[in-house]
Every structure is written in C-alpha cells, then in structure tokens.
Design a protein around this motif. Structure first.
Motif, PDB file in Angstrom:
ATOM      1  N   VAL B 280      36.574  25.686  36.447  1.00 20.26           N
ATOM      2  CA  VAL B 280      36.640  27.034  36.594  1.00 20.26           C
ATOM      3  C   VAL B 280      36.911  27.446  37.619  1.00 20.26           C
ATOM      4  CG1 VAL B 280      34.521  27.319  36.085  1.00 20.26           C
ATOM      5  CG2 VAL B 280      36.436  28.784  35.301  1.00 20.26           C
ATOM      6  N   PHE B 281      38.239  28.034  37.545  1.00 17.00           N
ATOM      7  CA  PHE B 281      38.131  28.544  39.704  1.00 17.00           C
ATOM      8  C   PHE B 281      37.752  30.197  39.502  1.00 17.00           C
ATOM      9  CE2 PHE B 281      41.424  28.710  43.055  1.00 17.00           C
ATOM     10  CZ  PHE B 281      41.004  29.314  43.773  1.00 17.00           C
ATOM     11  N   GLU B 282      37.082  31.038  39.487  1.00 15.67           N
ATOM     12  CA  GLU B 282      37.822  32.524  39.866  1.00 15.67           C
ATOM     13  C   GLU B 282      38.088  32.529  41.430  1.00 15.67           C
ATOM     14  OE1 GLU B 282      37.841  34.468  37.424  1.00 15.67           O
ATOM     15  OE2 GLU B 282      36.208  33.036  36.401  1.00 15.67           O
ATOM     16  N   LEU B 283      39.513  32.757  41.557  1.00 17.35           N
ATOM     17  CA  LEU B 283      40.235  33.566  42.501  1.00 17.35           C
ATOM     18  C   LEU B 283      40.330  34.882  43.146  1.00 17.35           C
ATOM     19  CD1 LEU B 283      43.010  34.252  40.579  1.00 17.35           C
ATOM     20  CD2 LEU B 283      43.547  31.783  41.287  1.00 17.35           C
ATOM     21  N   HIS B 284      40.614  35.506  43.945  1.00 19.52           N
ATOM     22  CA  HIS B 284      40.869  36.316  44.192  1.00 19.52           C
ATOM     23  C   HIS B 284      42.462  36.776  43.832  1.00 19.52           C
ATOM     24  CE1 HIS B 284      39.317  39.781  46.958  1.00 19.52           C
ATOM     25  NE2 HIS B 284      40.102  40.077  46.891  1.00 19.52           N
ATOM     26  N   ASP B 285      42.461  37.188  42.385  1.00 19.86           N
ATOM     27  CA  ASP B 285      44.196  37.561  42.063  1.00 19.86           C
ATOM     28  C   ASP B 285      44.256  39.307  42.335  1.00 19.86           C
ATOM     29  OD1 ASP B 285      42.148  37.585  39.979  1.00 19.86           O
ATOM     30  OD2 ASP B 285      43.683  37.967  38.607  1.00 19.86           O
ATOM     31  N   ALA B 286      43.819  39.774  44.093  1.00 23.05           N
ATOM     32  CA  ALA B 286      43.678  41.202  43.625  1.00 23.05           C
ATOM     33  C   ALA B 286      45.334  41.431  43.598  1.00 23.05           C
ATOM     34  CB  ALA B 286      44.046  41.271  45.381  1.00 23.05           C
ATOM     35  N   PHE B 287      46.476  40.977  44.201  1.00 22.61           N
ATOM     36  CA  PHE B 287      48.024  41.012  43.008  1.00 22.61           C
ATOM     37  C   PHE B 287      47.960  39.264  42.986  1.00 22.61           C
ATOM     38  CE2 PHE B 287      46.754  44.185  46.579  1.00 22.61           C
ATOM     39  CZ  PHE B 287      47.267  44.593  46.113  1.00 22.61           C
ATOM     40  N   SER B 288      49.443  39.338  42.314  1.00 28.02           N
ATOM     41  CA  SER B 288      49.506  38.068  41.871  1.00 28.02           C
ATOM     42  C   SER B 288      49.760  36.924  42.642  1.00 28.02           C
ATOM     43  CB  SER B 288      50.689  38.025  40.570  1.00 28.02           C
ATOM     44  OG  SER B 288      51.574  38.971  41.135  1.00 28.02           O
ATOM     45  N   ILE B 289      50.736  37.633  43.675  1.00 28.17           N
ATOM     46  CA  ILE B 289      51.043  36.501  45.284  1.00 28.17           C
ATOM     47  C   ILE B 289      49.587  36.149  45.595  1.00 28.17           C
ATOM     48  CG2 ILE B 289      50.971  38.340  46.476  1.00 28.17           C
ATOM     49  CD1 ILE B 289      53.221  35.148  46.692  1.00 28.17           C
ATOM     50  N   MET B 290      48.506  36.879  45.942  1.00 29.60           N
ATOM     51  CA  MET B 290      47.107  36.255  46.417  1.00 29.60           C
ATOM     52  C   MET B 290      46.853  34.474  45.181  1.00 29.60           C
ATOM     53  SD  MET B 290      46.378  37.181  49.006  1.00 29.60           S
ATOM     54  CE  MET B 290      47.657  37.653  49.942  1.00 29.60           C
ATOM     55  N   PRO B 322      41.802  26.383  34.827  1.00 25.90           N
ATOM     56  CA  PRO B 322      41.262  27.250  34.395  1.00 25.90           C
ATOM     57  C   PRO B 322      40.970  29.111  35.443  1.00 25.90           C
ATOM     58  CG  PRO B 322      40.364  26.136  33.205  1.00 25.90           C
ATOM     59  CD  PRO B 322      40.771  25.164  34.026  1.00 25.90           C
ATOM     60  N   VAL B 323      42.025  29.652  35.671  1.00 29.54           N
ATOM     61  CA  VAL B 323      41.200  30.797  37.153  1.00 29.54           C
ATOM     62  C   VAL B 323      41.307  32.306  35.921  1.00 29.54           C
ATOM     63  CG1 VAL B 323      42.908  30.186  38.159  1.00 29.54           C
ATOM     64  CG2 VAL B 323      43.983  31.596  36.929  1.00 29.54           C
ATOM     65  N   ALA B 324      39.898  32.569  36.686  1.00 28.70           N
ATOM     66  CA  ALA B 324      40.338  34.179  35.884  1.00 28.70           C
ATOM     67  C   ALA B 324      39.578  34.545  35.056  1.00 28.70           C
ATOM     68  CB  ALA B 324      41.729  34.774  36.095  1.00 28.70           C
ATOM     69  N   SER B 325      38.663  33.730  33.892  1.00 34.17           N
ATOM     70  CA  SER B 325      38.110  33.153  33.342  1.00 34.17           C
ATOM     71  C   SER B 325      37.410  34.685  32.330  1.00 34.17           C
ATOM     72  CB  SER B 325      37.219  32.563  32.941  1.00 34.17           C
ATOM     73  OG  SER B 325      35.797  32.212  33.804  1.00 34.17           O
ATOM     74  N   PHE B 326      37.129  35.437  32.611  1.00 32.90           N
ATOM     75  CA  PHE B 326      36.705  36.821  32.930  1.00 32.90           C
ATOM     76  C   PHE B 326      37.676  37.803  32.848  1.00 32.90           C
ATOM     77  CE2 PHE B 326      32.850  34.515  33.754  1.00 32.90           C
ATOM     78  CZ  PHE B 326      32.018  35.208  32.251  1.00 32.90           C
ATOM     79  N   GLY B 327      38.894  37.441  33.141  1.00 35.18           N
ATOM     80  CA  GLY B 327      39.757  38.356  34.114  1.00 35.18           C
ATOM     81  C   GLY B 327      40.072  38.955  35.033  1.00 35.18           C
ATOM     82  N   GLY B 328      39.426  38.131  36.169  1.00 38.24           N
ATOM     83  CA  GLY B 328      39.935  38.038  36.804  1.00 38.24           C
ATOM     84  C   GLY B 328      39.789  39.756  37.595  1.00 38.24           C
ATOM     85  N   LEU B 329      40.174  39.978  39.259  1.00 39.53           N
ATOM     86  CA  LEU B 329      40.370  40.944  39.809  1.00 39.53           C
ATOM     87  C   LEU B 329      41.561  41.715  38.486  1.00 39.53           C
ATOM     88  CD1 LEU B 329      39.261  38.740  41.846  1.00 39.53           C
ATOM     89  CD2 LEU B 329      39.911  40.319  43.862  1.00 39.53           C
ATOM     90  N   LYS B 330      42.711  40.966  38.395  1.00 37.74           N
ATOM     91  CA  LYS B 330      43.780  41.922  37.231  1.00 37.74           C
ATOM     92  C   LYS B 330      42.962  42.710  36.239  1.00 37.74           C
ATOM     93  CE  LYS B 330      47.536  43.409  36.407  1.00 37.74           C
ATOM     94  NZ  LYS B 330      46.625  44.534  36.201  1.00 37.74           N
TER      95      LYS B 330
END
Lengths: 133, 386
Positions: B280-290, B322-330
């Motif tokens: 599982v990867f919690e990435l920094h999806d402040a913007f979809s490009i990121m 899997p990314v943003a498993s709790f919803g991510g920054l988005k």
C-alpha cells in the motif's frame, strides 16, 4: 512589505542580470554564489538578452493576496535563449493564444501593488516577441 | 541505531472545525495517540505545521503550547517545518531521535488550521512553499506551479487530461469509506471531465481540498514490549529525505521528482525492499500530476508513464500498488502541515489491520511519501509489519 527586499533584487527584476560561471561558462539566473552546473564559485555578472520561449504556462484565476486585481493572468516558465529558465507573467497577449515554444521577450511592468497607499513593485514580464524590423 | 516501532496513532477528521483552535486540534490528536499507545508521558514532542506563521492571528512556539495543553509539562518540544512536507519531516526527526537512543519515546503531532483564514490569504500562505524572490513575486498560486508542470508533462508525453481521472476517482472512492475524510462522495469520470477549471490544466477534481486537521503518532524502541502489544508490531523499516531546487525553473529535470527518486531509493535500501514489496502506498496526491510523478519516482512506472497506473486499475484496492487507501490528499483532505503524519498513521493502521472499510487485505509493507513545495523537500518512509 519591505522596501529593501525589492531594492536588492533590482538588477535582476529590471535588467535580467545573472551570472556566467568562469569555470564551465554555464549561464546562471537567478544569480547565486555557486554554479548549479559544476559546483564552482560563480560571481561574474552576465547580462541576459531577455529573449526566450514558453516552456509551459497556465492561467491564475484564484490569485494570492496582492494579485487579485490582475486576475485572471497568465504565468509561464520561460526558457531563456542562453539556457536558464525563469518564472514570469505573460503580457500583451491580445487575442493571440499562448503555445508552448512561443518566442517571447522581456518587458518591464508592474508586478503588484499593496493597495492605494502601498508600494508598487515593478519587474520583468514577457510578451510575444515582436518580429525583427 | 536501534529499531523503532509505532506505539500509537490518533487522527481527527479533516473538516471545517469552527469549534476547535489549532491547539485544540493538535491536543486532541496527541491525546488520542497517547491513549492508543497506553502512555501518559513521552520524552519529546514534535509539532509539524506549515501555515501558523502566515496567519494574522498566528501562534508560533507551537511545541511549548501543545505540550502544555496535553499535560506534557516540561517536555522537550518544538516545531518541524518543511511546507507541505512538514509531517513526513517531523516523523523522520522523531524517528532519528528514538533510533539514536537520545530520546526514548517521541510524539509527533501534525496540525493545520486553514478554514478560518480568507481564501486569498491561504493562497498566499501556500505560495510561501515556493521561491519568495523569483517565483512568488510573479503571482503564481501554488496550484499554478503544479499546473506548469502538468501542462508540460502532457505536452512531452502526449497524455490527454482525461488520462489523470483515475487518480481522482480512486481517491474519492476510498475516501467515501473513510469516516475521517474531508470528502466522502465518490465521483465519476463525467464529474472529472466537467469540473470547474482552477488553473489550466488543473481542475477542481485534480486538486486536493484544504481543511483543518491533526494527526499524531507515538514512536518508541522496538525491543520494548509496549502496552498496545495486542497488535502486530509495525517498524519504521526505511526513512529518508532529500531536496531539489525550490523553484521549478531551477530544476535540471522539472518533470521528475528527483528528491523523491533519491529519498525513495535510500528508504528502499535501508528497508532492504523495493517497489515489488510494497502492499500500500500513501502518496502525495495534492494534484493528480503529483500522483503520476510519485509513482514514477518510486519505481512503479517509467518516467512519463505514471498515468497508465491510474487508468489500468493498478492503484485500486486489490490492484498491484493501491494508493490513497484512505482517500489520499484528494479526498481525506490536505491540512498541509499535518498531511505527512496522516499518511504515516494511515499506513500504520493498514499494517495493524485496523483500517476498517479501507483495509487493504494482507498489507504487510507500506510506503508513505510526503512532498514539501512543488517537489523541493521529499520524505519517504517504508513501514513494515514485524
């Protein structure tokens, strides 16, 4: 807003004065003390031509404090002919659609104002390059 | 250096907390994490926050203020700041302190209060993550800086805007299962296409929402039998941070997150892991490009191919990564200085098997990556179930 903060950047804001690395000839803007290319000390000033092309651009609709009266406006990354890139607003666009690769040239314009009684900050913007006469 | 384990976590819903001050927010998350760990005292408190210094009614010296509020009288306490990467940076500082043996138990609390400040002030505050001499005076919002990257990325690699929809749809679908998320409504591809333009090509559904929030984590030595021992032990297996030029225009590779490449490589090496090990990867999806750039930097896609993972289902729960498993920054929301702590608390709960409806089955190794600025400061952590 501090006057000295803008005053000490006047060479860059008004005249695009950067540096050239004496070791590797890399052109540097904004100026710094160490060449980002070769890591040697770089303090020789260099006058950029002010010509370049649009590397990327976008429109700002929700402007930060101090820029609301200008919105919407276009901000771009400009690749200077001498190599470095900078961030600047595009101006004098008229009906011309902005495109990546569009040739542009530097002009001096008002960047922002702090209300009726505040300081006016001038600096570089870029406009579509005028055809050589 | 000794192994470090996570003893407890606390997270508040990211929301408009009109009734809570920045101190209330931080204090409640801190107390929840202490309670979760079964502890009353720690030896150090690190508060992570970005914007308190920008607000007209700001409170600095947050370490001392929060320590006092939660009853940690006399404890060593101060703030760690690295713009939107503050949370990851603060967690890493806490890890360094405990791993070195200089500190036994550390509490890191990420907090941000954003919704009681007028929009243009917040926009200006967020822009302080950029170069104050050569980016900010030209008037870009922080969204605009990311838009400059996204437009050039689309230009060079030929992706249409719709190619980024998958990141937003996945985040919102996951956020809808997270009661702590700021946004809990799923969205469709149609919603994405029709969303209001913010700073072209970034529309409202490419961008994460601001919010008030706080999250906290207690760290301690792994060898100790800790009071919350009913759970699998979660270790900090890899921790690294790296920087790139703060201004996009100064970067050698403006379409790559080189600080993410460096910190991910170092964190993987420390953990003895690679992209294939991450559940599982919690990435920094402040913007979809990121999202696309982070996946590329962490070895899940070749440069320029990140959007493919959003499109082919790889990032969904049950997918390859899997990314943003709790919803991510988005969708969980992006209370900027707190975000990195949320990410790490979420990965921890995944590895504890305590992620509720957001649980990724069989998650044993997790990755969290927190970005400060448009790519300037990037902190990467690998957590592992031991």
């Amino acid at each position: 807003m501090e006057v000295s903060r803008h005053w000490r950047l006047k060479q860059q804001r008004y005249a695009l004065v950067g540096e050239v690395c004496p070791s590797c000839q890399h052109k540097i803007f904004p100026p710094r003390d160490i060449c980002p290319d070769c890591g040697e000390e770089a303090r020789t000033t260099y006058q950029f031509s002010g010509r370049g092309e649009v590397f990327s651009f976008t429109t700002v609709r929700n402007a930060p404090t101090g820029f609301e009266e200008s919105a919407p406006y276009t901000v771009a990354l400009i690749k200077l002919d001498e190599g470095p890139m900078l961030t600047a607003q595009l101006t004098d666009l008229g009906e011309k659609p902005v495109e990546i690769g569009m040739p542009v040239e530097m002009v001096t314009r008002r960047l922002r104002s702090d209300g009726d009684r505040g300081m006016l900050v001038y600096g570089y913007k870029f406009r579509p390059a005028l055809k050589a006469a | 250096m000794r192994d470090v384990a996570i003893y407890g976590t606390g997270m508040l819903q990211v929301s408009e907390h009109w009734d809570l001050s920045i101190i209330d927010l931080a204090g409640r998350a801190a107390l929840e994490a202490l309670n979760d760990a079964g502890l009353e005292r720690v030896d150090a408190l690190l508060v992570t926050n970005m914007l308190a210094a920008c607000h007209s009614t700001g409170q600095l010296n947050l370490g001392a203020r929060v320590a006092d509020w939660v009853g940690l009288h006399g404890v060593e306490a101060y703030k760690v700041e690295a713009a939107c990467g503050s949370g990851g940076a603060g967690f890493r500082s806490a890890w360094l302190a405990v791993a070195s043996g200089a500190i036994d138990l550390a509490l890191v609390v990420g907090v941000e209060k954003m919704t009681e400040t007028p929009g243009p002030e917040i926009t200006a505050g967020l822009a302080t993550a950029a170069d104050a001499d050569f980016e900010v005076p030209m008037g870009p919002s922080f969204v605009a800086l990311n838009a400059l990257i996204m437009r050039r990325y689309q230009h060079e690699y030929g992706w249409p805007h719709e190619a980024f929809a998958g990141f937003s749809i996945n985040a919102h679908a996951n956020g809808a299962r997270n009661p702590l998320a700021r946004l809990q409504d799923p969205i469709t591809a149609e919603d994405y296409r029709k969303a209001r333009m913010v700073s072209d090509p970034i529309n409202l559904l490419d961008a994460s929402p601001v919010g008030d929030g706080a999250a906290a984590i207690v760290l301690g030595p792994a060898e100790r039998v800790f009071p919350g021992g009913r759970r699998p032990r979660v270790l900090v297996a890899g921790s690294a941070a790296a920087t790139d030029s703060i201004a996009i225009h100064d970067r050698n590779a403006p379409l790559r997150l080189t600080a993410a490449e460096k910190s991910a490589a170092a964190a993987y090496a420390m953990a003895g892991a690679g992209p294939g090990d991450i559940d599982v990867f919690e990435l920094h999806d402040a913007f979809s490009i990121m999202s696309a750039l982070s996946l590329e930097a962490c070895g899940f896609a070749e440069p320029g191919q990140g959007p493919r993972l959003g499109d082919d289902g790889s990032i969904l729960p049950g997918g390859r990564i899997p990314v943003a498993s709790f919803g991510g920054l988005k969708a969980r929301g992006h209370p900027v200085g707190a975000t990195g702590v949320y990410q790490l608390a979420e990965v921890t709960r995944q590895l504890w098997g305590e992620a509720g409806a957001c649980q990724i089955d069989g998650a044993r190794v997790g990755l969290a990556q927190n970005i400060g600025g448009s790519g300037a400061t990037i902190v990467t952590h690998v957590l592992r179930q031991a």
